[in-house]
Structure formats: C-alpha cells, structure tokens
Design a protein around this motif. Structure first.
Motif, mmCIF file in Angstrom:
data_model
loop_
_atom_site.group_PDB
_atom_site.id
_atom_site.type_symbol
_atom_site.label_atom_id
_atom_site.label_comp_id
_atom_site.label_asym_id
_atom_site.label_seq_id
_atom_site.Cartn_x
_atom_site.Cartn_y
_atom_site.Cartn_z
ATOM 1 N N ARG A 28 1.016 8.439 -3.550
ATOM 2 C CA ARG A 28 2.244 7.874 -2.978
ATOM 3 C C ARG A 28 3.096 7.252 -4.064
ATOM 4 O O ARG A 28 4.308 7.424 -4.125
ATOM 5 N N LEU A 69 2.580 -0.756 8.999
ATOM 6 C CA LEU A 69 4.018 -0.523 9.000
ATOM 7 C C LEU A 69 4.562 -0.259 10.401
ATOM 8 O O LEU A 69 5.734 -0.459 10.667
ATOM 9 N N ARG A 70 3.680 0.220 11.294
ATOM 10 C CA ARG A 70 4.128 0.508 12.655
ATOM 11 C C ARG A 70 4.053 -0.791 13.453
ATOM 12 O O ARG A 70 3.011 -1.171 13.955
ATOM 13 N N GLU A 86 -8.396 6.374 0.273
ATOM 14 C CA GLU A 86 -7.270 5.431 0.256
ATOM 15 C C GLU A 86 -6.720 5.216 -1.152
ATOM 16 O O GLU A 86 -5.523 5.103 -1.361
ATOM 17 N N ASN A 91 11.553 -3.172 5.301
ATOM 18 C CA ASN A 91 10.255 -3.542 4.749
ATOM 19 C C ASN A 91 10.328 -4.056 3.314
ATOM 20 O O ASN A 91 9.537 -3.678 2.454
ATOM 21 N N LYS A 140 -4.923 -0.152 7.850
ATOM 22 C CA LYS A 140 -4.321 1.037 7.245
ATOM 23 C C LYS A 140 -2.823 0.813 7.092
ATOM 24 O O LYS A 140 -2.193 0.211 7.968
ATOM 25 N N PRO A 141 -2.268 1.316 5.993
ATOM 26 C CA PRO A 141 -0.838 1.084 5.774
ATOM 27 C C PRO A 141 0.011 1.579 6.942
ATOM 28 O O PRO A 141 0.991 0.932 7.316
ATOM 29 N N ILE A 142 -0.412 2.677 7.550
ATOM 30 C CA ILE A 142 0.403 3.220 8.644
ATOM 31 C C ILE A 142 0.408 2.262 9.830
ATOM 32 O O ILE A 142 1.426 2.060 10.497
ATOM 33 N N LEU A 181 0.499 8.770 4.554
ATOM 34 C CA LEU A 181 0.075 7.578 5.270
ATOM 35 C C LEU A 181 -0.872 7.968 6.391
ATOM 36 O O LEU A 181 -1.569 7.143 6.955
ATOM 37 N N PHE A 233 9.574 5.689 -0.290
ATOM 38 C CA PHE A 233 9.732 5.459 1.145
ATOM 39 C C PHE A 233 10.946 4.599 1.447
ATOM 40 O O PHE A 233 11.194 3.599 0.774
ATOM 41 N N ARG A 237 0.841 -1.193 0.000
ATOM 42 C CA ARG A 237 0.000 0.000 0.000
ATOM 43 C C ARG A 237 0.877 1.243 0.000
ATOM 44 O O ARG A 237 0.602 2.205 -0.714
ATOM 45 N N ALA A 238 1.945 1.238 0.814
ATOM 46 C CA ALA A 238 2.798 2.414 0.924
ATOM 47 C C ALA A 238 3.453 2.741 -0.403
ATOM 48 O O ALA A 238 3.636 3.915 -0.740
ATOM 49 N N PRO A 279 -6.332 0.155 -2.576
ATOM 50 C CA PRO A 279 -7.091 -0.869 -1.845
ATOM 51 C C PRO A 279 -7.708 -1.905 -2.785
ATOM 52 O O PRO A 279 -7.709 -3.103 -2.490
#
Lengths: 425, 233
Positions: B81, A422-423, B74, B93, A417-419, B54, B87, A330-331, A336
């Motif tokens: 993005r 990733l977190r 989204e 990742n 959610k991508p955030i 994000l 990124f 996604r990032a 989606p």
C-alpha cells in the motif's frame, strides 16, 4: 522499504512525542497514576532509610550486644533465707561470670555516687568554683562496651591507673565549663572530689542517646573509688558485652543463673537480679526497621504497578478512540509491527516520564522532611536516601510493566483491520 | 497497470453468505482516469478495497503493475500500500492532531525517508495542491475542500502508481467538488493512474472512462468525453 532501528531513531521519538504532546489531557491523566506510585515509593523507602539511619546514629556509641545487670530483691525463700533479701553484687563475681559464661566478652563492674543512691551527688571543688556531679568508679574495660569520645589531648583511664589506685579523673564537657575558665586547658589541673584532689587527665563528650550518661559525669578508677567511698568489694551494677556471634538473650539468662548460684538465690527467682538488655531492644528495632523497609517496598511497588495498570487502561481506551487514526496509518503504509511498537513505546515513554517526575518530586519531599527534622534530636530520622538499586529496580519494574501492560492496547490496535477502522460512518 | 480476472468476493453473514463480487474482469492502463459507478450495495467499494489491498478476494487474479497480489499478510499489504497506492477518502481521514505538513509527510515517514527530505517533499506536494501557506495548520482549521486537497497531497507524497479515491467529493458541496475534481484531472494529466468511486453522474463525467457495477458484476464499461472541471470553477 527500509526498516530502521526504531528505538534509536529520532523520527520514532518525534512521532511518539507528537502523539503524546498533542493529546495533553490523556497524557496528564495517564501520567498522574504512575507519578503518584513512584512518588509514594520514593518517599516511603526514603523515609524508611531515614529512620534506619536515625536508629543507627542513636545507637552508634553503644555496643549493641550489651546489657546492664543489677541486684534487686529476692522473691522466693531459698537455702534458709527469707524472700525479700537484697543480694549484693561483688567484684569477684565478674571473674566468676567470665569463667562460667564464655560468651561474655567484656564485663565491667561500676559504682556510682549521686545517681541511684538517692543522695546528693558529691561536691566537687576547684578554687572558688564548686558543683555537684555524679561520680563513676570504672575499670578500663568499660570503654570496650560503651566507647567514650575523649577530647583531643586527653585520655581515658588505663590499667595502671586502676592498679595503682591513681587519683586521676575524666571530666565531662559541662563539668569543664562550670569549673574552668573558657580558655583554660583542664588537662593536668587538679579538682577536689569529696575532699580528695584528683588530676584531670581527659575530658569526654557524651552523646545524648547513651541512656543515663550525661556530660557532667566524672569518671575515676574503680579502685580509687572504693578507697574514697569505702565500698569494699561491693559493686552497684555490671555492664556486660557478649561476643559478636553470641545470642545476647541467652547470655543474659546464663549470667543470671551464675549469679543466683553465687548469691544463694532460688534458681527460679526471676526477680532477684534486674537487667536491661540493649541487644534485645536492638533486635526489636532491627526487626521493626526491616519490617518498615519491606512494607515500604511492597506498598511502593504495588502502587507503581497500580499506576502502570492505569496507563494500560487509558491507552486501551485511547486505542479505541484512535481506531480511525491507526486505520489511516495502516492504510498509508504502517505495518502492524510499526503500529504495535508505537503504542508500546508510548506506554513505556509515558511510564518513564511519570517515573522520573515522581522520583524528582519524591526527592524534594525527602529533602524537605530532612530539613524539617534536622534539629529534632529525639526523632530518629537522618539523611533519608533511596539506595540507587531501589531506584534502578523501580525503573526496571516500570519499564517491564509498561511493556507488558502496553502489549494489551498494542495488540488491540493491531487486531483492528484497517478496512474496519476506516469504515466508520 | 491493473489487471483483474474473475474476481469473487463474498462475506459471511451468520449462516448465509453474501456474494458481493460475482466475477469481475477489469483492466486499467497507465494514465487512465476511471470512474467506478453503481448504487450502494453494487460492490464498488468492495472492489476498490480489494484493489487497495485493504480487503482480500476469495478467488480470482489481481495484478498491480505486473506484480501478482496474493497471499498477503498484514505486513506485506502495508508495505505494498505504501509503495504502490495512494488513498483519498470521503471523510478525508486526516490525523487531527497533526499539521497539514505532518499529515502529508506521514507516508514518507513509513517509507523511511529522512526528515529533511520528507519535509521538503511534503511542502512541494502542498504547493502543488495550492496549500503551501496552510502547511502548519491543523485539519480543523481547514475547510472541507482544503482538507481533501491535503489528503490528495498525502496520497501523492509516496509517489504511488495508482491513486484510489473513494467518494472524494461525497462530503463536499458542488463548487468545492469541482475544485477537487479539477485537481484530480490535473494530476491525471501528469500521467497518474486514478480510480474514482462515485455515485454522482456529474463527477463520473469528469473522468475518461466509466465502469458501472450492478449486483456484483460490471454492466457497462465505456469511454467518455471528459468534461473539464475547470469550466465550472
């Protein structure tokens, strides 16, 4: 940004194939559930079809709406007679039954020597060879009820044979081989039955499944039979075929009622006349076959559904495992809908892959069963095939179930959610 | 390139809300190499996430290359993005079942670039980060520094306007960190705008400008004399 038709894009499939082939354990575990389901489905419905075919083959020579009817002993006193009397079926009963029960299409009186009378079958002589064979006295109508396979060059008895009491006969395959030389043509030759010479006009091939018929039976016209054995108007039993649309069980009751009246038997005497109703048996077999087919369908589909649910389950877990990967995708730009489509297509692809392998395995097993039972004549199992509509139906079920089930993990994948994905630390 | 005005962001934590960014004004010109510093909880990662689309700010203006970034769903965010941003993460990742080449090619795949072109481009970028010979290797066959260089190649592959690096050296030892910073400086020299979030002073000194955040506001914004990482390599 260009949006391609995702289904027909080689890259889409490469992406999915990559994800599937690089997660081998997951793929294999996932696939086994559906593979097993479709395998069971194919094997079961193929076996059901095989039994279906087997029964059809066993009864192919029989008019399935037919019955045998004979006289036994009365069990009730009636009209001045004591119970325990044996009524005698007569030739003229046939005409009377036909008149009174319109649903009777054919009625063939039969007499025999050497089968039910307890005596030795009559001696048949040809030259220096002799044998004892069961002799049947028949009318031309008989073949309308139980078709006989007559070898080429011969014929069955006809109305003239009956009318003129001709001394002709149709012999069985085995009779021929025992009374004639190997290369000899029996048609036109004479054999001596109970002291009288009969000309052979035909040779029949008897299938094993036709009840008490055998390949040594000799058929002669009933009229000639009566003269030969002096049976007068007596008949051993009737073979009756009801018309196609008639209820055989009802016809059987009506015929018996008529016979009771003719032979002065108590109307409630169920034991005076015996019968064997093929139609009734056939109905039961059809019911059994239909039940078997339905059961195999239900069990098969249910197993497939269970398998597909298993796929959904494992994909759901794998989505959780792949949260990070999906977040990265996604990032770096996966929308989606692209993520959703990927999970969905993985689901459908795995389902289909499993399905196709299962179908192939099932086909192999069916072929194995078929080969294994090919020589078992008394086991009703022939040519176990699965109708294409069943396979298409199963594939359709799998695809639509695969999509529906895949929607759950796909939605889960998109809802992260991508955030958040990733977190992780 | 980046224009931010009076940006606020708060998170709901049960009944109370946590005000993380309290009015950020911030501009980045094309070709800058900016370090964003601050202790943990200062809001530097939140700022980077908002710049990276994000996360979404509660209020304020954000323009990227003169495109106002607002009302993003989204799908749109993903497309932006893909088009504007590259990124680089602290934990690399990379997708672990894809080779280095396939990882670099992934953003190009989502851009809809044809396979052949994708592979050629990816290979070019791997060569640029010095890992052409490692193209077919899986991430777990690479060292930390190599992984980060693959990640940088992936971030560059989509030719973004801005490269966002969140603690790019956080998981690396000093020598490897300097190697990665050397690479980032070289990319910057070619004109790419780069934002680096870090809490290490030696890394920050290798940028051209240091922005320091504290408790959700910018407390210091100064140009520095860039220290070349190649000195230490």
């Amino acid at each position: 940004m260009s949006r391609r038709n995702i289904l027909f894009d080689r890259d889409t499939w490469q992406e999915i194939f990559g994800s599937i082939s690089k997660n081998k354990t997951r793929t294999i575990i996932t696939v086994i559930g559906v593979l097993w389901g479709i395998f069971i489905y194919i094997t079961l419905s193929g076996s059901a079809k095989g039994m279906d075919n087997g029964f059809d083959k066993a009864f192919e020579n029989v008019a399935i709406n037919s019955m045998f009817l004979w006289a036994q002993r009365t069990s009730l006193p009636y009209d001045g007679f004591k119970s325990g009397r044996s009524p005698q079926l007569k030739l003229q009963d046939a005409e009377y039954i036909k008149k009174r029960v319109p649903s009777v299409e054919f009625i063939a009186p039969r007499n025999t020597r050497g089968l039910f009378d307890g005596g030795q079958p009559p001696i048949v002589v040809r030259g220096s060879k002799t044998g004892n064979y069961t002799i049947y006295g028949d009318t031309p109508e008989y073949v309308n009820i139980f078709p006989l396979k007559i070898f080429e060059g011969g014929r069955y008895l006809n109305t003239d044979d009956y009318k003129y009491e001709r001394k002709i006969c149709i012999i069985g395959e085995r009779t021929k081989s025992e009374l004639f030389e190997k290369e000899e043509d029996p048609i036109g030759a004479y054999i001596n039955i109970s002291g009288i010479y009969f000309q052979v006009v035909g040779m029949h091939k008897t299938s094993d499944e036709g009840g008490f018929a055998s390949d040594s039976d000799i058929y002669i016209p009933l009229s000639t039979f009566r003269r030969l054995y002096n049976t007068g108007q007596d008949v051993d039993w009737f073979t009756i075929a009801a018309s196609d649309d008639a209820d055989v069980v009802a016809v059987e009751k009506q015929v018996k009622q008529v016979l009771r009246r003719i032979h002065r038997v108590h109307p409630d005497d169920e034991r005076a006349f015996g019968s064997f109703n093929l139609g009734e048996i056939w109905n039961r077999i059809i019911g059994f076959k239909d039940g078997l087919t339905l059961m195999s369908l239900i069990v098969g589909i249910a197993t497939i559904i269970a398998g597909v649910i298993g796929i959904g389950n494992i994909l759901l877990i794998s989505v959780k495992e792949r949260t990070k990967e999906l977040g990265v995708r996604r990032a770096i730009g996966a929308t989606p809908s692209e993520v959703r489509k990927q999970i969905l297509l993985e689901s459908v692809f795995l389902t289909l892959l499993a399905g196709i392998i299962g179908i192939i395995l099932g086909a192999f097993v069916l072929a194995g069963i078929n080969a294994g039972t090919a020589n078992l004549d008394d086991f009703p199992f022939t040519n176990p095939t699965v109708p294409p509509s069943y396979i298409i139906g199963a594939l359709f079920t799998m695809i639509s179930m695969g999509v529906l089930i895949g929607l759950i993990p796909a939605q889960r994948a998109v809802s992260i959610k991508p955030i958040d994905a990733l977190r992780e630390e | 390139m980046i224009k931010i005005n009076d940006l606020h962001k708060s998170y709901k934590m049960g009944n109370s809300s946590l005000h993380v960014l309290k009015g950020i004004d911030f501009e980045v010109a094309e070709g800058e190499l900016v370090a964003i510093m601050g202790s943990s909880g200062s809001g530097k990662s939140t700022l980077l996430n908002i710049i990276g689309m994000l996360d979404i700010a509660n209020s304020g203006v954000y323009e990227l290359d003169e495109v106002p970034i607002k009302d993003l769903d989204e799908t749109k965010a993903a497309q932006y993005r893909n088009k504007f941003l590259g990124f680089v993460f602290q934990s690399f990742n990379l997708i672990n079942y894809k080779s280095a080449l396939e990882n670099v090619a992934l953003p190009l795949y989502y851009q809809g670039i044809k396979r052949k072109e994708r592979q050629q481009k990816s290979l070019d970028y791997l060569e640029k980060v010095g890992l052409k010979d490692w193209a077919t290797h899986l991430p777990n066959e690479l060292s930390g520094g190599q992984k980060q260089r693959v990640a940088i190649a992936r971030a560059l592959a989509s030719q973004p306007k801005v490269l966002l690096a969140d603690e790019p050296t956080g998981a690396l030892d000093t020598t490897t960190s300097y190697e990665v910073m050397d690479l980032i400086q070289k990319i910057n020299e070619e004109g790419k705008t780069i934002l680096v979030v870090t809490h290490e002073h030696d890394i920050a000194k290798m940028c051209k400008r240091i922005v320091t955040l504290k408790d959700g506001v910018i407390v210091q914004d100064k140009k520095v004399n860039q220290e070349l990482a190649s000195k230490y390599v």
